[in-house]
Design a protein around this motif. Sequence first.
Motif, PDB file in Angstrom:
ATOM      1  N   ILE A 179       0.146  -6.179   2.720  1.00  0.00           N
ATOM      2  CA  ILE A 179       0.148  -5.579   4.058  1.00  0.00           C
ATOM      3  C   ILE A 179       0.637  -4.132   3.991  1.00  0.00           C
ATOM      4  O   ILE A 179       0.050  -3.241   4.602  1.00  0.00           O
ATOM      5  CB  ILE A 179       0.995  -6.418   5.034  1.00  0.00           C
ATOM      6  N   LEU A 180       1.706  -3.898   3.245  1.00  0.00           N
ATOM      7  CA  LEU A 180       2.212  -2.529   3.090  1.00  0.00           C
ATOM      8  C   LEU A 180       1.141  -1.637   2.464  1.00  0.00           C
ATOM      9  O   LEU A 180       0.888  -0.522   2.943  1.00  0.00           O
ATOM     10  CB  LEU A 180       3.480  -2.511   2.245  1.00  0.00           C
ATOM     11  N   ASN A 181       0.520  -2.124   1.408  1.00  0.00           N
ATOM     12  CA  ASN A 181      -0.498  -1.331   0.723  1.00  0.00           C
ATOM     13  C   ASN A 181      -1.699  -1.062   1.633  1.00  0.00           C
ATOM     14  O   ASN A 181      -2.184   0.073   1.702  1.00  0.00           O
ATOM     15  CB  ASN A 181      -0.939  -2.017  -0.570  1.00  0.00           C
TER      16      ASN A 181
ATOM     17  N   PRO B 109      13.132   3.246   0.444  1.00  0.00           N
ATOM     18  CA  PRO B 109      12.274   3.047   1.611  1.00  0.00           C
ATOM     19  C   PRO B 109      10.872   3.559   1.293  1.00  0.00           C
ATOM     20  O   PRO B 109      10.677   4.290   0.321  1.00  0.00           O
ATOM     21  CB  PRO B 109      12.948   3.902   2.683  1.00  0.00           C
ATOM     22  N   VAL B 110       9.920   3.162   2.108  1.00  0.00           N
ATOM     23  CA  VAL B 110       8.531   3.565   1.899  1.00  0.00           C
ATOM     24  C   VAL B 110       7.983   4.136   3.203  1.00  0.00           C
ATOM     25  O   VAL B 110       8.127   3.514   4.257  1.00  0.00           O
ATOM     26  CB  VAL B 110       7.669   2.350   1.465  1.00  0.00           C
TER      27      VAL B 110
ATOM     28  N   GLY C  70      -5.005   7.059   3.460  1.00  0.00           N
ATOM     29  CA  GLY C  70      -5.498   7.686   2.241  1.00  0.00           C
ATOM     30  C   GLY C  70      -4.568   7.654   1.048  1.00  0.00           C
ATOM     31  O   GLY C  70      -4.774   8.401   0.102  1.00  0.00           O
ATOM     32  N   PHE C  71      -3.538   6.801   1.078  1.00  0.00           N
ATOM     33  CA  PHE C  71      -2.603   6.711  -0.041  1.00  0.00           C
ATOM     34  C   PHE C  71      -2.460   5.257  -0.465  1.00  0.00           C
ATOM     35  O   PHE C  71      -3.163   4.399   0.037  1.00  0.00           O
ATOM     36  CB  PHE C  71      -1.243   7.308   0.353  1.00  0.00           C
ATOM     37  N   ASP C  72      -1.544   4.961  -1.372  1.00  0.00           N
ATOM     38  CA  ASP C  72      -1.301   3.573  -1.744  1.00  0.00           C
ATOM     39  C   ASP C  72       0.193   3.326  -1.919  1.00  0.00           C
ATOM     40  O   ASP C  72       0.993   4.256  -1.943  1.00  0.00           O
ATOM     41  CB  ASP C  72      -2.087   3.167  -2.994  1.00  0.00           C
TER      42      ASP C  72
ATOM     43  N   ALA D  99       3.379   5.830  -2.683  1.00  0.00           N
ATOM     44  CA  ALA D  99       4.420   5.990  -1.663  1.00  0.00           C
ATOM     45  C   ALA D  99       5.801   5.685  -2.245  1.00  0.00           C
ATOM     46  O   ALA D  99       6.782   6.362  -1.922  1.00  0.00           O
ATOM     47  CB  ALA D  99       4.138   5.076  -0.472  1.00  0.00           C
ATOM     48  N   MET D 100       5.875   4.693  -3.125  1.00  0.00           N
ATOM     49  CA  MET D 100       7.159   4.355  -3.765  1.00  0.00           C
ATOM     50  C   MET D 100       7.598   5.466  -4.716  1.00  0.00           C
ATOM     51  O   MET D 100       8.767   5.833  -4.759  1.00  0.00           O
ATOM     52  CB  MET D 100       7.059   3.015  -4.488  1.00  0.00           C
ATOM     53  N   LYS D 101       6.653   6.027  -5.459  1.00  0.00           N
ATOM     54  CA  LYS D 101       6.981   7.123  -6.381  1.00  0.00           C
ATOM     55  C   LYS D 101       7.425   8.367  -5.613  1.00  0.00           C
ATOM     56  O   LYS D 101       8.339   9.066  -6.031  1.00  0.00           O
ATOM     57  CB  LYS D 101       5.782   7.444  -7.278  1.00  0.00           C
ATOM     58  N   THR D 102       6.786   8.643  -4.486  1.00  0.00           N
ATOM     59  CA  THR D 102       7.162   9.793  -3.672  1.00  0.00           C
ATOM     60  C   THR D 102       8.579   9.627  -3.127  1.00  0.00           C
ATOM     61  O   THR D 102       9.370  10.571  -3.139  1.00  0.00           O
ATOM     62  CB  THR D 102       6.166   9.990  -2.507  1.00  0.00           C
ATOM     63  N   ALA D 103       8.904   8.421  -2.662  1.00  0.00           N
ATOM     64  CA  ALA D 103      10.257   8.161  -2.158  1.00  0.00           C
ATOM     65  C   ALA D 103      11.288   8.383  -3.262  1.00  0.00           C
ATOM     66  O   ALA D 103      12.340   8.978  -3.030  1.00  0.00           O
ATOM     67  CB  ALA D 103      10.357   6.740  -1.598  1.00  0.00           C
TER      68      ALA D 103
END
Length: 167
Positions: free
Chosen positions: A46-48, A76-77, A55-57, A61-65
């Motif tokens: 669901i998160l993905n 957090p994501v 337009g992201f995955d 998002a986890m790597k950016t955080a």
Amino acid sequence: MKVKENYIIHPDFMYIFGVFDRNAKLCTIVRELNRTFIVDKSPLEILNDSIRCIGFDLRGAMKTAQLFLGNKHMCPVMINPIHKICVFPNKSAKHPDAMWFNPTHIIRTNTLRRNTKVEFSNGLVIIVPSKLYSFNHKLQTADQYMKMTNRITNNPPTIKKGPKKGA
């Protein structure tokens, strides 16, 4: 309770957590401001799916955080920066029963017998199996991350161009 095939997180979203159905398939209970239902997907799916809508995955998002907050566990994501939806887990995402919360709807937290009592904007109160300090730290980190990403969204860095070629 009717089972939905898909779900995309939106501003009414409060929290989700995984449950196994009678066939041992990981599904998700979704709690919004005015309804609760089951989705025939895992919480991470669901998160993905929700992040892919912009337009992201989830992995990105986890790597950016982690890039913004340091290499912390259980970061957090950011689900949707346009709607300012950021979620955080109460335990490692590897646990199927991890709960993912939207801090926007959390009004108050208190301790209750070594657990955390969470009060939401719609008056709902739940008990989360997590120590208050730990839960509040994750809540504060999610709030901080949301503010950081909002600041960047509202004030993008300026990129200075060098002199034109042949000038």
